[in-house]
Design an enzyme around this catalytic site. Structure first.
Site, PDB file in Angstrom:
ATOM      1  N   CYS A  91      34.439  33.212  48.980  1.00 17.93           N
ATOM      2  CA  CYS A  91      34.124  34.499  48.364  1.00 17.93           C
ATOM      3  C   CYS A  91      32.741  34.950  48.826  1.00 17.93           C
ATOM      4  O   CYS A  91      31.815  34.140  48.891  1.00 17.93           O
ATOM      5  CB  CYS A  91      34.150  34.352  46.846  1.00 17.93           C
ATOM      6  N   HIS A 133      42.909  37.582  44.330  1.00 17.86           N
ATOM      7  CA  HIS A 133      41.485  37.244  44.276  1.00 17.86           C
ATOM      8  C   HIS A 133      40.656  38.494  43.965  1.00 17.86           C
ATOM      9  O   HIS A 133      39.780  38.470  43.094  1.00 17.86           O
ATOM     10  CB  HIS A 133      41.074  36.627  45.624  1.00 17.86           C
ATOM     11  N   GLU A 134      40.938  39.583  44.678  1.00 16.82           N
ATOM     12  CA  GLU A 134      40.155  40.809  44.493  1.00 16.82           C
ATOM     13  C   GLU A 134      40.448  41.469  43.148  1.00 16.82           C
ATOM     14  O   GLU A 134      39.536  42.006  42.509  1.00 16.82           O
ATOM     15  CB  GLU A 134      40.385  41.782  45.647  1.00 16.82           C
ATOM     16  N   HIS A 137      38.360  39.949  40.582  1.00 23.16           N
ATOM     17  CA  HIS A 137      37.008  40.533  40.542  1.00 23.16           C
ATOM     18  C   HIS A 137      36.983  41.788  39.679  1.00 23.16           C
ATOM     19  O   HIS A 137      36.057  41.984  38.886  1.00 23.16           O
ATOM     20  CB  HIS A 137      36.514  40.884  41.946  1.00 23.16           C
TER      21      HIS A 137
END
EC number: 3.5.1.88
Length: 170
Positions: A91, A133-134, A137
């Site tokens: 990351c 993953h994004e 965030h």
């Protein structure tokens, strides 16, 4: 275009849940271009607006790094997910650190493009992992949050030590 500053874990701003995008104007287009420029400069394959301290639901992705298959996901939502997979994830907000995160192998995503038009995307493999993953965030979650408390603490210590070294060398 301009490079944006990437927040580094354990920066508390990374825990902010992003708000939906409702205005698709020239300012948004410039910001998306700057996100891509920052992502390429940092040698990443994905970037969420939260990572650059803009708490809007915007993701840029380019798995191949060729600039020919850029993906913009605005207000993304995973509708379906199947299968089990996972890799050692990295990351841009946790530079130099990696950790295994279980993910879904395939995802179906509803999102808007740069112009605000709705579309669907079926993704698998690395693209599906990157999207998950994004989106994490955007929801105030970093991959370290999926790890054990001990591993998370070690990551924090390594990053704080790195930040001190960088500050010392300035």
């Amino acid at each position: 275009m301009a490079l944006l500053n990437v927040l580094i874990y354990p920066d508390e701003r990374l825990k902010t849940v992003a708000e939906p995008v409702s205005v698709f104007d020239e300012e948004l287009q410039t910001f998306i271009d700057n996100m891509f420029e920052t992502m390429y400069h940092e040698e990443g394959i994905g970037l969420a607006a939260t990572q650059v301290n803009v708490h809007k639901r915007i993701i840029t992705i380019d798995i191949e790094g060729t600039k020919e298959n850029q993906i913009v996901l605005i207000n993304p939502e995973i509708l379906e997910s199947f299968g089990e997979t996972g890799i050692e994830e990295g990351c841009l907000s946790l530079p130099g650190l990696r950790g295994f995160v279980p993910r879904k192998e395939t995802v179906k995503v509803k999102a808007q493009n740069r112009q605000g038009e709705d579309f669907m995307l079926d993704a698998d493999g690395l693209l599906a992992i990157c999207i998950q993953h994004e989106i994490d965030h955007l929801n105030g979650i970093v991959f370290a949050d999926h790890l054990s408390p001990l591993k998370r603490q070690r990551m924090k210590e390594k990053l704080l030590k790195l930040q001190k070294q960088i500050a010392k060398n300035r």
